[in-house]
Design a protein around this motif. Sequence first.
Motif, short mmCIF file in Angstrom:
data_model
loop_
_atom_site.label_atom_id
_atom_site.label_comp_id
_atom_site.label_asym_id
_atom_site.label_seq_id
_atom_site.Cartn_x
_atom_site.Cartn_y
_atom_site.Cartn_z
N HIS A 156 -9.64 3.56 -0.71
CA HIS A 156 -9.64 2.17 -0.92
C HIS A 156 -8.83 2.06 -2.21
O HIS A 156 -8.17 1.17 -2.48
CB HIS A 156 -10.93 1.37 -0.85
CG HIS A 156 -10.68 0.05 -1.17
ND1 HIS A 156 -10.16 -0.90 -0.59
CD2 HIS A 156 -11.17 -0.58 -2.41
CE1 HIS A 156 -10.21 -2.22 -1.47
NE2 HIS A 156 -10.76 -2.09 -2.56
N PRO A 157 -9.31 2.80 -3.43
CA PRO A 157 -8.60 2.44 -4.54
C PRO A 157 -7.26 2.85 -4.61
O PRO A 157 -6.31 2.24 -5.43
CB PRO A 157 -9.27 3.88 -5.64
CG PRO A 157 -10.73 4.05 -4.68
CD PRO A 157 -10.55 3.75 -3.12
N ASP A 176 0.84 -1.30 0.10
CA ASP A 176 0.12 0.13 0.08
C ASP A 176 0.89 1.38 -0.24
O ASP A 176 0.51 2.15 -0.87
CB ASP A 176 -0.95 -0.10 1.18
CG ASP A 176 -2.01 -0.75 0.97
OD1 ASP A 176 -2.42 -1.08 -0.19
OD2 ASP A 176 -2.75 -1.20 2.05
N THR A 205 -7.12 -0.88 3.98
CA THR A 205 -8.41 -0.10 3.91
C THR A 205 -9.51 -1.52 3.98
O THR A 205 -10.49 -1.62 4.69
CB THR A 205 -8.99 0.71 2.83
OG1 THR A 205 -8.56 -0.25 1.64
CG2 THR A 205 -8.13 2.12 2.96
N GLU A 206 -9.04 -2.67 3.34
CA GLU A 206 -9.91 -3.77 3.48
C GLU A 206 -9.83 -4.24 4.88
O GLU A 206 -10.95 -4.69 5.38
CB GLU A 206 -9.51 -4.84 2.36
CG GLU A 206 -10.38 -6.33 2.50
CD GLU A 206 -11.60 -6.10 1.85
OE1 GLU A 206 -12.59 -6.17 2.47
OE2 GLU A 206 -11.76 -5.79 0.49
N PRO A 253 -5.60 -0.28 -1.10
CA PRO A 253 -6.72 -1.35 -0.96
C PRO A 253 -6.56 -2.54 0.27
O PRO A 253 -7.59 -3.05 0.80
CB PRO A 253 -6.40 -2.09 -2.40
CG PRO A 253 -5.20 -2.17 -2.78
CD PRO A 253 -4.53 -0.49 -2.37
N HIS A 254 -5.04 -2.83 0.61
CA HIS A 254 -4.93 -3.74 1.66
C HIS A 254 -5.52 -3.32 2.84
O HIS A 254 -6.11 -4.25 3.60
CB HIS A 254 -3.75 -4.42 1.34
CG HIS A 254 -3.18 -4.69 0.05
ND1 HIS A 254 -3.79 -5.90 -0.44
CD2 HIS A 254 -2.61 -4.46 -1.03
CE1 HIS A 254 -3.48 -5.94 -1.69
NE2 HIS A 254 -2.39 -4.85 -2.01
N SER A 276 -14.35 -3.55 -1.39
CA SER A 276 -14.24 -3.20 -2.98
C SER A 276 -15.60 -3.30 -3.59
O SER A 276 -15.68 -2.64 -4.55
CB SER A 276 -13.17 -4.36 -3.73
OG SER A 276 -13.67 -5.56 -3.50
#
Length: 545
Positions: free
Chosen positions: A351-352, A201, A358-359, A355-356, A374
């Motif tokens: 997130h975009p 990230d 935030t997931e 991504p990791h 997502s």
Amino acid sequence: MEPYLTTQWYVKMEPLAERALEFLTRQQPHFVPERWEKVYRDWLENIRDWCISRQLWWGHQIPAWYVVGEENTEPIVAVDEAEAYALAQERYGDEVQLQRDEDMLDTWFSAGLWPFSTMGWPEATADLARYYPSSVLVTGFDIIFFWIARMTMMAGQLTGEVPFKDVYITGLVRDEKGQKMSKTKGNGIDPLELMDKYGTDAVRFTFQSAISGAGQDIRMDYNRKTQESPSVEAARNFANKLWNAARFVLLKLQASPEQREQAFQQALAEDRLELADRWILGRLNKTIAQVHELMTAYELGNAVKLIYSFIWDDYCDWYIELVKSRFGTPTGAVAEYILLEVLTASVKLLHPWMPHITEEIWQAVAQAENTSISIQPYPTVRPEWVDDAVETNFALIKGIVRTIRNLKAEAGLAPGQPVPIHLVTASQSAHQLLEHNQSYLSLVKLSAIDLHETFPQLEEKVFAGVEGPVEVLLPLTELVDLANLRVKLERDLTKKNKQAESLRQRLNSPDYRDRAPEDLVQKSEQELHELDQQTVTLKQRLAVL
């Protein structure tokens, strides 16, 4: 070795190029940045027939068959071998034997079919109807003709449409000296090593936040001796900041989701939300609106920098710090609700780009099984929360807090040392604002706060600062040794004057301005401006003493 002439297959390109140029008159596709449209147009206007024969061992084999034992016969072009035999038998009888051309299609020919062939074309599939034409193609400038033009020409010929609305041209990631990375120079930077050291990230965030404009190249901040990157390290620190903020919020939750929702709705209905509550919700929605605008314009770097500023500055450094004292109080459930709502929206916004992490945070917050952040709706604006008056009032509070911190630092006081403060304002609205929100000033450890409508008669020496309609006075006599402070300020002034004079001489040198990179000259000018401001402030403080 000598040339070996063989039969090659060509595509006549002029009709295909003419159709693509016709689309271009309607800005189909639209290039971002627009300067690359000229490159695309030049290729189409100077088109040549295309040799598509390739002597390779893999790829799409050319769909042409030759009659065995017959010379000077036209090759048979067909969709498959069965169709080829059917056509050949009509011409040469049932006993005809065929041999397929051994050449392969040029890779770019096959790639040119990609936008629609992957959707099931030539069949009228549901995917083709829904996803074709697509929204945007993201690619590099070096294959504008090799791939983009081939796709638009073939799509125009075979589907009658341009395969994508926009073409976003990316820049290059260059080395620390601004040079293109190459094996020959040996100046490559392995992103996998950076990922191992700082996290995926952090690497993604660094590359994307460094984009100042569409198509701009990125200079990688990298130290080859230590194999470290300060910019990627800063991105990792941001990820840590977000992670720690999320962990803090989740640990502090005491009320149930129903209690939090009920408390917030009741406070909203009774107009009991605090200034900080309305401010953070307004800042969130203003950020969402700006991010949507920037993403629509493909200003992805500016969009993620805006999200970074909101999360780090507004959410973590201000709102979280201000609501810490509300946990366990009657307004605690309201604070919990807003903390959680803003955190959830923030990780969706980010997130975009990251991504990791935030997931991971969203899974902990949402506690939803068998789903992912997502596929959640991207945050949308609630304009009723955007209130310029609230933002203006809170900006005044923030400015006063910063002014007090600066005055304490100039006086040589520790950040955690409690101090008395005098706030003077003739503005009735500012006076009421400060009177109702004095608790927010506790961020700077105050022992007393005195509000005045006129300048008080103070016998002791004070450092003063101004924020909007409010003058901030910090008494010094009982807090610091004035003689030692005077010596310190004089020493600082001498040092700043020497630094400023050195920079001024450098900037006045024609050789420096002619030879130094423009960004370095601008940085020097900014440093000189800041030094001049600091020396003015130091002289004012010494005059007080």
